[in-house]
Design a protein around this motif. Structure first.
Motif, PDB file in Angstrom:
ATOM      1  N   ALA A  96     -40.573 -27.011   0.000  1.00 17.08           N
ATOM      2  CA  ALA A  96     -41.992 -26.692  -0.148  1.00 17.08           C
ATOM      3  C   ALA A  96     -42.646 -27.580  -1.205  1.00 17.08           C
ATOM      4  N   ALA A  97     -41.934 -27.823  -2.308  1.00 19.36           N
ATOM      5  CA  ALA A  97     -42.480 -28.660  -3.376  1.00 19.36           C
ATOM      6  C   ALA A  97     -42.596 -30.116  -2.924  1.00 19.36           C
ATOM      7  N   VAL A  98     -41.618 -30.597  -2.133  1.00 22.62           N
ATOM      8  CA  VAL A  98     -41.679 -31.973  -1.631  1.00 22.62           C
ATOM      9  C   VAL A  98     -42.873 -32.139  -0.696  1.00 22.62           C
ATOM     10  N   LEU A  99     -43.097 -31.176   0.188  1.00 16.97           N
ATOM     11  CA  LEU A  99     -44.254 -31.256   1.078  1.00 16.97           C
ATOM     12  C   LEU A  99     -45.561 -31.309   0.285  1.00 16.97           C
ATOM     13  N   GLU A 100     -45.634 -30.520  -0.776  1.00 17.02           N
ATOM     14  CA  GLU A 100     -46.842 -30.535  -1.612  1.00 17.02           C
ATOM     15  C   GLU A 100     -46.989 -31.867  -2.334  1.00 17.02           C
ATOM     16  N   ALA A 101     -45.857 -32.416  -2.819  1.00 24.80           N
ATOM     17  CA  ALA A 101     -45.917 -33.691  -3.540  1.00 24.80           C
ATOM     18  C   ALA A 101     -46.256 -34.841  -2.605  1.00 24.80           C
ATOM     19  N   VAL A 102     -45.754 -34.796  -1.378  1.00 24.22           N
ATOM     20  CA  VAL A 102     -46.058 -35.853  -0.411  1.00 24.22           C
ATOM     21  C   VAL A 102     -47.548 -35.852  -0.072  1.00 24.22           C
ATOM     22  N   ALA A 103     -48.160 -34.682  -0.082  1.00 23.58           N
ATOM     23  CA  ALA A 103     -49.588 -34.582   0.241  1.00 23.58           C
ATOM     24  C   ALA A 103     -50.478 -35.016  -0.916  1.00 23.58           C
ATOM     25  N   ASP A 104     -49.896 -35.248  -2.106  1.00 19.43           N
ATOM     26  CA  ASP A 104     -50.669 -35.674  -3.273  1.00 19.43           C
ATOM     27  C   ASP A 104     -50.733 -37.196  -3.300  1.00 19.43           C
ATOM     28  N   PRO A 105     -51.881 -37.808  -2.946  1.00 21.13           N
ATOM     29  CA  PRO A 105     -51.937 -39.281  -2.871  1.00 21.13           C
ATOM     30  C   PRO A 105     -51.749 -39.945  -4.230  1.00 21.13           C
ATOM     31  N   GLY A 106     -51.946 -39.196  -5.322  1.00 18.72           N
ATOM     32  CA  GLY A 106     -51.795 -39.795  -6.639  1.00 18.72           C
ATOM     33  C   GLY A 106     -50.372 -40.127  -7.004  1.00 18.72           C
ATOM     34  N   ARG A 107     -49.422 -39.637  -6.233  1.00 19.10           N
ATOM     35  CA  ARG A 107     -48.003 -39.881  -6.543  1.00 19.10           C
ATOM     36  C   ARG A 107     -47.451 -41.130  -5.856  1.00 19.10           C
ATOM     37  N   TRP A 108     -48.253 -41.788  -5.006  1.00 16.32           N
ATOM     38  CA  TRP A 108     -47.710 -42.857  -4.166  1.00 16.32           C
ATOM     39  C   TRP A 108     -48.582 -44.094  -4.236  1.00 16.32           C
ATOM     40  N   THR A 109     -47.954 -45.247  -4.128  1.00 13.27           N
ATOM     41  CA  THR A 109     -48.714 -46.492  -4.106  1.00 13.27           C
ATOM     42  C   THR A 109     -49.393 -46.647  -2.753  1.00 13.27           C
ATOM     43  N   GLU A 110     -50.391 -47.485  -2.706  1.00 13.09           N
ATOM     44  CA  GLU A 110     -51.189 -47.602  -1.494  1.00 13.09           C
ATOM     45  C   GLU A 110     -50.431 -48.297  -0.371  1.00 13.09           C
ATOM     46  N   GLU A 111     -49.654 -49.337  -0.680  1.00 15.17           N
ATOM     47  CA  GLU A 111     -49.000 -50.121   0.365  1.00 15.17           C
ATOM     48  C   GLU A 111     -47.664 -49.517   0.795  1.00 15.17           C
ATOM     49  N   ALA A 112     -46.814 -49.163  -0.168  1.00 17.93           N
ATOM     50  CA  ALA A 112     -45.476 -48.663   0.178  1.00 17.93           C
ATOM     51  C   ALA A 112     -45.456 -47.161   0.372  1.00 17.93           C
ATOM     52  N   GLY A 113     -46.543 -46.478   0.012  1.00 19.40           N
ATOM     53  CA  GLY A 113     -46.562 -45.023   0.059  1.00 19.40           C
ATOM     54  C   GLY A 113     -46.178 -44.409   1.396  1.00 19.40           C
ATOM     55  N   PRO A 114     -46.790 -44.850   2.530  1.00 17.67           N
ATOM     56  CA  PRO A 114     -46.454 -44.221   3.806  1.00 17.67           C
ATOM     57  C   PRO A 114     -44.965 -44.257   4.138  1.00 17.67           C
ATOM     58  N   ALA A 115     -44.316 -45.401   3.943  1.00 20.77           N
ATOM     59  CA  ALA A 115     -42.885 -45.495   4.245  1.00 20.77           C
ATOM     60  C   ALA A 115     -42.078 -44.586   3.337  1.00 20.77           C
ATOM     61  N   ASP A 116     -42.439 -44.536   2.040  1.00 17.96           N
ATOM     62  CA  ASP A 116     -41.698 -43.694   1.105  1.00 17.96           C
ATOM     63  C   ASP A 116     -41.884 -42.210   1.436  1.00 17.96           C
ATOM     64  N   GLN A 117     -43.103 -41.824   1.727  1.00 22.54           N
ATOM     65  CA  GLN A 117     -43.384 -40.421   2.033  1.00 22.54           C
ATOM     66  C   GLN A 117     -42.634 -39.956   3.278  1.00 22.54           C
ATOM     67  N   LEU A 118     -42.749 -40.738   4.346  1.00 25.60           N
ATOM     68  CA  LEU A 118     -42.136 -40.315   5.608  1.00 25.60           C
ATOM     69  C   LEU A 118     -40.616 -40.394   5.549  1.00 25.60           C
ATOM     70  N   THR A 119     -40.062 -41.358   4.825  1.00 19.32           N
ATOM     71  CA  THR A 119     -38.602 -41.424   4.667  1.00 19.32           C
ATOM     72  C   THR A 119     -38.098 -40.214   3.905  1.00 19.32           C
ATOM     73  N   LEU A 120     -38.814 -39.814   2.854  1.00 21.14           N
ATOM     74  CA  LEU A 120     -38.425 -38.627   2.090  1.00 21.14           C
ATOM     75  C   LEU A 120     -38.496 -37.376   2.959  1.00 21.14           C
ATOM     76  N   LEU A 121     -39.543 -37.250   3.775  1.00 22.32           N
ATOM     77  CA  LEU A 121     -39.648 -36.098   4.665  1.00 22.32           C
ATOM     78  C   LEU A 121     -38.531 -36.099   5.707  1.00 22.32           C
ATOM     79  N   ALA A 122     -38.129 -37.282   6.172  1.00 23.59           N
ATOM     80  CA  ALA A 122     -37.042 -37.358   7.149  1.00 23.59           C
ATOM     81  C   ALA A 122     -35.724 -36.898   6.534  1.00 23.59           C
ATOM     82  N   VAL A 123     -35.463 -37.262   5.284  1.00 24.37           N
ATOM     83  CA  VAL A 123     -34.245 -36.790   4.605  1.00 24.37           C
ATOM     84  C   VAL A 123     -34.296 -35.275   4.436  1.00 24.37           C
ATOM     85  N   LEU A 124     -35.447 -34.739   4.055  1.00 26.74           N
ATOM     86  CA  LEU A 124     -35.598 -33.294   3.910  1.00 26.74           C
ATOM     87  C   LEU A 124     -35.356 -32.597   5.251  1.00 26.74           C
TER      88      LEU A 124
END
Length: 618
Positions: free
Chosen positions: A327-355
């Motif tokens: 639940a906390a990872v889903l909330e953190a992934v939805a927070d755009p302030g935690r991710w860079t603009e270019e690499a963010g999508p790949a990092d977010q979706l890879t983390l969700l795939a591991v979860l």
């Protein structure tokens, strides 16, 4: 064959159907078709204990068989038990024959106990030949295989030495007990005893029923009662009675059912027995006794199955930590302030795939073995992009690499709760983080979502990301719209119903992209019909499919699956070859099948199989 056969007959397979339903007398000589020796004598006492290691029982195939064979042979040597090693056929299976020295043979109960203990350590072991029924049979050295070739004696290589082992006096009951202990039989006994006590507590022995509220007859049981049992009425009845036991029926309930429906096709096994090529009626006392015995077996089997609700509740309780992290990872992934603009999508979706993989695997500690190809197919990115994302997630403390990849086993990754994520400096490039509010670490006040709820949310998000319309690059297809547009589209799907208006300023706050870039995303999405040009709301999934057809990206996922599967096969073939070369000399194949290892200039080309897999990938 005649020197070691425990009985006067052997089982044969003349039509090569692997049924071994016919027999042949030992005195008639060696059969030309595949045949198998009984492991027990006429009194069903074991004269041979055979460890049947089968390549089909594990994804690593022959490599797993070699590992298990090394384990068995090592433990047999430690216990001082003489044995023979036989390659069963062209598929690469191994039979390890251990003769029993005692004249009266070995008790089937003890052999079955040894088989259960061994199965806990040997992933390729087929426990069928070690059954308590004492009806197992195995093809001996020299017996033909239905796919060609014969069972080949590997150790000892000389048949006369093998006969000496069959006549050994050293394979005593004490040494077999030492072997069972080495396999962990004592720990298994304790666990089985505890399970038996728990199981008996779920049975009302007076009424011969499981404790709990009685339910009506399940519809599946009704269907099976009215269905012709075919050639195996016993197996058909074995599907009916456990279902009634799980419905909390008692023995008296079943007796009443049999009395009320004496002609039900599904109860044929209670009414008659096999005689020659047909069936004859049973005596009344035989019917009553057989029903009691069969019901007892069904009740005992049903008692081993915990109630579904209890199983679900247990899983949810065991996974409360992972659910909170998810639940906390889903909330953190939805927070755009935690991710860079270019690499963010790949990092977010890879983390969700591991979860997602951790939740599917019910890993309470959030630690799973997963490879980049599986994550790539789940998220819609390429494997190289996912590999770079894993590197950034590990560097920034989002994931911990708990184990390196070894052989055909993938690397092991562990999820980290967002409260424990560490910051990176704002001027670092390519990382997963930028400046954001520090995590407070405040415990979650509300109960975390259930595993099913988390899986549903993750599945929906990953399915959207993996749609072929977003493909950024593919060596076989035209490029799609890219995952940056997918991020904007996903934000509209998730938050659209809560937005009063859809404009670049509002949407950019949800995605982290600049206002100008968000405006461009919205124009492209509207141009391809993925959002309504007036309201800005997403249209439907059919629009995604139509856009993929227009862009020429349909088939990207299937092409990746084929390519990744071929790469896995080539990798597994290489490890299989290395395992073969490292195997003990006694276990190495004396010849190589011509269709598997080609020869060039008189020398074996070990890379031929790998080359074929790589050619498929290309």
């Amino acid at each position: 064959m005649r020197w070691i056969a425990p009985r006067r007959i052997v089982r044969i397979d003349p039509d090569r159907s692997h049924s071994y339903g016919e027999t042949s007398r030992v005195a008639a000589g060696e059969p030309e078709c595949p045949y198998a020796l009984h492991l027990t004598d006429a009194d069903h006492r074991f004269q041979f204990v055979v460890f049947d290691l089968d390549t089909s029982r594990h994804e690593d195939g022959a490599a797993a068989v070699w590992r298990d064979a090394d384990t068995v042979i090592g433990l047999l040597d430690e216990a001082g038990l003489g044995h023979m090693v036989v390659r069963s056929g062209p598929a690469g299976g191994i039979h390890v024959w251990v003769p029993v020295s005692a004249e009266e043979g070995m008790d089937p109960v003890e052999v079955a106990r040894l088989g259960r203990a061994a199965a806990r350590r040997l992933v390729t072991l087929d426990v069928g030949p070690l059954s308590e029924r004492g009806t197992g049979a195995v093809r001996p050295p020299g017996a033909p295989h239905r796919a060609g070739g014969r069972a080949e004696l590997l150790h000892p290589a000389d048949p006369s030495d093998a006969l000496t082992i069959c006549d050994t006096a050293t394979n005593t009951a004490a040494r077999f007990e030492a072997l069972a202990t080495a396999f962990g039989a004592e720990e298994m006994d304790a666990e089985e005893e505890a399970e038996a006590v728990e199981r008996e507590g779920r049975i009302d022995t007076a009424a011969m029923r499981l404790r709990g509220r009685r339910r009506p007859m399940p519809a599946k049981v009704r269907e099976r009662l009215d269905t012709d049992p075919g050639t195996d009425p016993s197996a058909h009845l074995a599907r009916i009675l456990p279902s009634l036991a799980l419905a909390r029926w008692s023995l008296e309930d079943v007796r009443a059912l049999v009395a009320a429906e004496p002609g039900a096709p599904g109860l044929e096994h209670l009414r008659s027995r096999r005689f020659g090529t047909g069936r004859v009626p049973r005596r009344e006392d035989d019917r009553r006794a057989r029903l009691v015995r069969k019901w007892g077996h069904a009740l005992d089997f049903a008692a081993q199955l915990a109630p579904v609700a209890a199983r679900v509740e247990s899983v949810e309780d065991d996974m409360v930590g992972l659910r909170e992290t998810g639940a906390a990872v889903l909330e953190a992934v939805a927070d755009p302030g935690r991710w860079t603009e270019e690499a963010g999508p790949a990092d977010q979706l890879t983390l969700l795939a591991v979860l997602y993989v951790a939740l599917k695997a019910c890993a309470p500690d959030g630690e799973v073995d997963v490879d980049v190809r599986r994550l790539a197919l789940a998220s819609g990115f390429g494997k190289s992009t996912v590999a770079r994302a894993l590197h950034r997630l590990r560097r920034d403390g989002r994931l911990i690499q708990a184990g390196d990849a070894e052989g055909t086993r993938a690397a092991r990754w562990r999820l980290v709760h967002p409260a424990q994520w560490v910051d990176v400096l704002p001027d670092e490039t390519g990382g997963t983080q930028v400046d954001h509010a520090p995590a407070t670490g405040t415990p979650q006040q509300t109960p975390p979502p259930t595993r099913a709820e988390l899986l549903e949310r993750l599945q929906a998000r990953l399915d959207l990301s993996a749609h072929e319309v977003w493909t950024g690059h593919s060596p076989t297809h035209a490029p799609g719209l890219g995952h940056h547009l997918e991020q904007t589209y996903a934000a509209l799907v998730e938050h659209g119903t809560h937005l009063y208006t859809v404009d670049p300023t509002t949407v950019s706050a949800l995605t982290g992209y600049s206002t100008a870039r968000t405006a461009r995303h919205l124009r492209i999405l509207a141009h391809h019909g993925l959002i309504d040009p007036h309201s800005g709301m997403p249209t439907d999934t059919a629009a995604l499919d139509a856009a993929a057809v227009r862009l020429g990206t349909v088939g990207v996922r299937a092409a990746r699956e084929r390519r990744y599967e071929a790469e896995r096969a080539a990798h597994a073939a290489w490890h299989e070859e290395m395992a073969r070369l490292r195997a003990p000399v006694a276990l190495r194949p004396r010849t190589r099948p011509a269709d598997r290892y080609a020869r060039q200039d008189g020398r074996p080309a070990h890379g031929a199989q790998i080359a074929r897999h790589l050619a498929t990938a290309a």
